[in-house]
Scaffold this motif. Sequence first.
Motif, mmCIF file in Angstrom:
data_model
loop_
_atom_site.group_PDB
_atom_site.id
_atom_site.type_symbol
_atom_site.label_atom_id
_atom_site.label_comp_id
_atom_site.label_asym_id
_atom_site.label_seq_id
_atom_site.Cartn_x
_atom_site.Cartn_y
_atom_site.Cartn_z
ATOM 1 N N GLU A 199 1.284 -0.887 -0.221
ATOM 2 C CA GLU A 199 -0.649 -0.420 0.267
ATOM 3 C C GLU A 199 0.636 1.264 0.149
ATOM 4 O O GLU A 199 1.120 1.864 0.582
ATOM 5 C CB GLU A 199 -1.374 0.086 1.143
ATOM 6 C CG GLU A 199 -2.004 1.584 1.488
ATOM 7 C CD GLU A 199 -2.510 1.257 2.262
ATOM 8 O OE1 GLU A 199 -3.788 0.583 3.076
ATOM 9 O OE2 GLU A 199 -2.222 1.820 3.488
ATOM 10 N N TRP A 201 0.741 5.187 0.699
ATOM 11 C CA TRP A 201 -0.051 6.123 1.161
ATOM 12 C C TRP A 201 -0.519 7.610 0.268
ATOM 13 O O TRP A 201 0.332 8.070 -0.460
ATOM 14 C CB TRP A 201 0.658 7.092 2.441
ATOM 15 C CG TRP A 201 0.407 6.337 3.827
ATOM 16 C CD1 TRP A 201 -0.337 4.774 3.956
ATOM 17 C CD2 TRP A 201 0.503 6.747 4.825
ATOM 18 N NE1 TRP A 201 -0.476 4.814 5.342
ATOM 19 C CE2 TRP A 201 -0.314 6.012 5.689
ATOM 20 C CE3 TRP A 201 0.564 7.904 5.552
ATOM 21 C CZ2 TRP A 201 0.608 5.802 7.478
ATOM 22 C CZ3 TRP A 201 0.730 7.947 6.384
ATOM 23 C CH2 TRP A 201 0.399 7.296 7.736
ATOM 24 N N ASP A 264 -4.119 4.351 -0.661
ATOM 25 C CA ASP A 264 -5.491 4.954 0.227
ATOM 26 C C ASP A 264 -5.095 6.148 0.547
ATOM 27 O O ASP A 264 -4.689 6.727 0.719
ATOM 28 C CB ASP A 264 -4.479 4.662 1.726
ATOM 29 C CG ASP A 264 -5.732 4.522 2.501
ATOM 30 O OD1 ASP A 264 -6.413 5.405 2.161
ATOM 31 O OD2 ASP A 264 -5.159 3.964 4.227
ATOM 32 N N THR A 266 -6.956 8.115 2.265
ATOM 33 C CA THR A 266 -8.037 8.897 2.360
ATOM 34 C C THR A 266 -6.122 9.946 3.582
ATOM 35 O O THR A 266 -6.279 9.748 4.262
ATOM 36 C CB THR A 266 -8.270 7.817 3.634
ATOM 37 O OG1 THR A 266 -7.478 7.418 3.850
ATOM 38 C CG2 THR A 266 -9.278 7.780 2.716
ATOM 39 N N LYS A 267 -4.936 9.010 2.932
ATOM 40 C CA LYS A 267 -3.709 9.474 3.810
ATOM 41 C C LYS A 267 -3.508 10.405 3.613
ATOM 42 O O LYS A 267 -3.049 11.178 2.085
ATOM 43 C CB LYS A 267 -2.805 7.805 3.673
ATOM 44 C CG LYS A 267 -3.463 6.674 4.761
ATOM 45 C CD LYS A 267 -3.767 6.399 5.994
ATOM 46 C CE LYS A 267 -4.014 5.548 6.473
ATOM 47 N NZ LYS A 267 -4.253 5.358 7.885
#
Length: 310
Positions: A199, A201, A264, A266-267
């Motif tokens: 993942e 960020w 992700d 949202t990070k």
Amino acid sequence: MRVLLTGGSGMLGQSLRRLAHEVAPDLELLAPGRGELPLTDAAAVADWFAANPVDAVIHAAARVGGIQANIADPVGFLSENLAMNDAVIMGAHRAGVGRLVFLGSSCMYPRDYRQPLVEGDVLAAPLEPTNEGYALSKITGARLCDYISRQVPGRAYRTLIPCNLFGTGDHFGSAASHLIAAVITKVIDARDAGLDRVEIWGSGQARREFLDVDHLSRFILTRLPDLQALPSLLNVGAGQDHSVDDYYQMIADLAGWRGEFTHDRTKPEGMMAKLMSSAQAKSIGFRPPADIAPDLTRAIAAYEAMKAAA
């Protein structure tokens, strides 16, 4: 030349200590640990200078961390670094030390400002909120060095602003990890565990400029005897940047991992770009490498060796 090195156990400090005998054999580096010299204690620092006369200071110590650490504790990043910088810079000044190198940071520059960033852009616009506390401490330290140099004849207190750094002594797999060390840790761990996804960020499109710390160390060690010739602020960077996605892919290719990256969104991902102009440094002999891959390969090998020894 006797030189106090703060932050001797950090990535830059380790590099300076390792390269000192090769680059500047006449230089004696004094690198007291935290137990011997608590850098946020101004009285202790003053006592150390009184007992240990030096010709110069390389102030590389700081409380550092990535986006997550800065967001979690802005009070600590601002207050601890302000106290440390005041104790060391003013301690050196009051002790009559003529030369000092203060290590700044590219986060001193405004958020999403023009590219490439030049030294005069500091304080030209608002800072990136995610690491504002750390940035303010660096700007304050740089201004203090400049004021001392202008106010006191014979003082050469200079601030070098490196781009993002990485190297074999980085904080792999810790809360203090910066981007390259964090990426290497995630990719190697995924490879070794047989995982097929890693993942990232944010969007992965933020761009970052990275330089192996050894190139900065050599520049500092060669320029230390003649700091008067440097400007008050000086960018020292690679001169090229890549997206976060690019760094993940480069490291995956070099490490032999063939998995998939996810994002992700949202990070936080910080500033979208902060490429610096190192034209002034290049004009006085700084020569950053054109290809980052060999230095990334060395950093990957360092983490693999660390894992094997654990």
